[in-house]
Each structure stands twice: as structure tokens, then as C-alpha cells.
Write an enzyme that holds these catalytic residues in place. Structure first.
Site, PDB file in Angstrom:
ATOM      1  CB  CYS A  82      -1.012  -0.029   1.151  1.00 25.79           C
ATOM      2  SG  CYS A  82      -0.348   0.127   2.816  1.00 25.79           S
ATOM      3  CB  THR A 116       2.621   3.575   4.860  1.00 27.41           C
ATOM      4  OG1 THR A 116       1.430   2.860   5.243  1.00 27.41           O
ATOM      5  CG2 THR A 116       2.327   5.059   4.721  1.00 27.41           C
ATOM      6  CG  HIS A 152      15.249 -14.280  13.850  1.00 25.85           C
ATOM      7  ND1 HIS A 152      15.814 -13.563  14.872  1.00 25.85           N
ATOM      8  CD2 HIS A 152      16.276 -14.827  13.162  1.00 25.85           C
ATOM      9  CE1 HIS A 152      17.141 -13.670  14.817  1.00 25.85           C
ATOM     10  NE2 HIS A 152      17.448 -14.428  13.764  1.00 25.85           N
ATOM     11  CG  HIS A 211      14.156 -18.244  15.660  1.00 32.02           C
ATOM     12  ND1 HIS A 211      14.382 -17.079  16.343  1.00 32.02           N
ATOM     13  CD2 HIS A 211      15.356 -18.636  15.165  1.00 32.02           C
ATOM     14  CE1 HIS A 211      15.669 -16.763  16.258  1.00 32.02           C
ATOM     15  NE2 HIS A 211      16.283 -17.701  15.547  1.00 32.02           N
TER      16      HIS A 211
HETATM   17  C1  RB5 Z   1      -4.042   5.328   0.931  1.00 27.36           C
HETATM   18  O1  RB5 Z   1      -4.098   6.710   0.744  1.00 27.36           O
HETATM   19  C2  RB5 Z   1      -3.116   4.999   2.086  1.00 27.36           C
HETATM   20  O2  RB5 Z   1      -3.692   5.384   3.291  1.00 27.36           O
HETATM   21  C3  RB5 Z   1      -2.773   3.519   2.100  1.00 27.36           C
HETATM   22  O3  RB5 Z   1      -2.206   3.150   0.884  1.00 27.36           O
HETATM   23  C4  RB5 Z   1      -1.801   3.082   3.161  1.00 27.36           C
HETATM   24  O4  RB5 Z   1      -0.661   3.879   3.177  1.00 27.36           O
HETATM   25  C5  RB5 Z   1      -2.360   2.864   4.500  1.00 27.36           C
HETATM   26  O5  RB5 Z   1      -1.682   2.419   5.440  1.00 27.36           O
END
Ligand code: RB5
Length: 149
Positions: A65, A67, A98, A133
Site C-alpha cells: 500500500c 506505507t 526468525h 524461533h
Molecule cells: C491510501 O491513501 C493509504 O492510506 C494507504 O495506501 C496506506 O498507506 C495505509 O496504510
């Protein structure tokens, strides 16, 4: 090795780069979407990929996604899933050795495609070390069972 891959709109372009890499290496994969940069909800794609991995239809999943955070949080709600958000190769290696991570999560807005491909390559090549682990992973499973997830 079969890979389940998915992203939201924020990870769509990087997903395409990772797919190109999988194709170059003749690694079998299924793309669970999304199919464009139109806005969508990352939990929908996390769920599809996480269920396919938890059901053992695929050895590993890759989720992307913006982030990598939201999609990994969502995937980790599926019992049996150990999704690791990695933006460096050391973590990608360590989480396989791990944590026996079965999903790699990344953020398209955080790293570029060159590093992302190195992370994917590292994650897929590293092997779980078992032993102490495994004991810790059993304790993670016990937490899942305690809350009847
Ligand atoms: C989308 O705008 C964004 O919030 C999503 O891709 C992600 O980064 C969420 O954690």
C-alpha cells in the site's frame, strides 16, 4: 513456489514492478488486485491475499500500500498470518529466519522499486531457522487462540 500478491491504489505501481520481477524469474503468482490507481480500501486486498496464504494455496504473499502499514495490520488479523513490513534487506532476511513471516508488506511511498525488488528477492531466498524461533511462533499462535481469532 507460488506467490499471492495484492495492493491498494497506493501500492499499485510498485505491485506492477514486483510482478515484472516475478515474471522475469519465472516465479508463479496470482494478482489479487487492485487493478488501477483508483481509490480503494487496503483491507479488502489484505484479506484476499492473507486468506489465500493462510489456506496454504500460496507459500508466500506480497502486499503493498502507500506505507505498507495499513495493509500489514489488516493481514495480521487473519489467523496464521505473520505479515512483516520491511523497507530494508536486513529485516526481510531476519523476518524469514526468525519470524517465519509468510507475507512481505512494503510501502510504495516509502521506497523505490530498486530496493523493493532486492527486498523481495531477499525475503524469498531466506529460510526459517526453526528451533528457539519456533517456540516463539508457538507463543504467537497461543495469543491468537486466547482471543479466539
Ligand atoms: C491510501 O491513501 C493509504 O492510506 C494507504 O495506501 C496506506 O498507506 C495505509 O496504510
Amino acid at each position: 513456489m507460488k506467490i499471492a500478491i495484492g495492493s491498494d491504489h497506493g501500492g499499485f505501481n510498485l505491485k506492477g514492478e514486483v510482478i515484472k520481477y516475478l515474471e522475469q524469474k519465472s516465479i508463479e503468482y496470482k494478482d489479487f488486485g487492485t487493478t488501477s490507481t483508483d481509490s480503494c480500501d487496503y483491507p479488502d486486498y489484505a484479506l484476499k491475499v492473507a486468506e489465500a496464504v493462510a489456506e496454504k494455496e500460496f507459500e508466500f504473499g506480497i502486499l503493498i500500500c502507500g506505507t505498507g502499514i495499513g495493509i500489514s495490520i489488516a493481514a495480521n488479523k487473519v489467523p496464521g498470518i505473520r505479515a512483516a513490513l520491511c523497507h530494508d534487506t536486513f529485516s526481510a532476511h531476519a523476518t524469514r529466519e526468525h519470524n517465519n513471516a509468510n507475507i512481505l508488506a512494503m510501502g510504495e511511498r516509502v521506497i523505490g522499486p530498486g530496493l523493493a525488488i532486492e527486498i523481495v528477492e531477499t525475503f524469498l531466498k531466506a529460510e526459517f531457522q526453526g528451533d528457539r524461533h519456533q517456540n516463539r511462533i508457538d507463543k504467537i499462535k497461543a495469543i491468537e487462540e486466547k482471543y479466539n481469532r
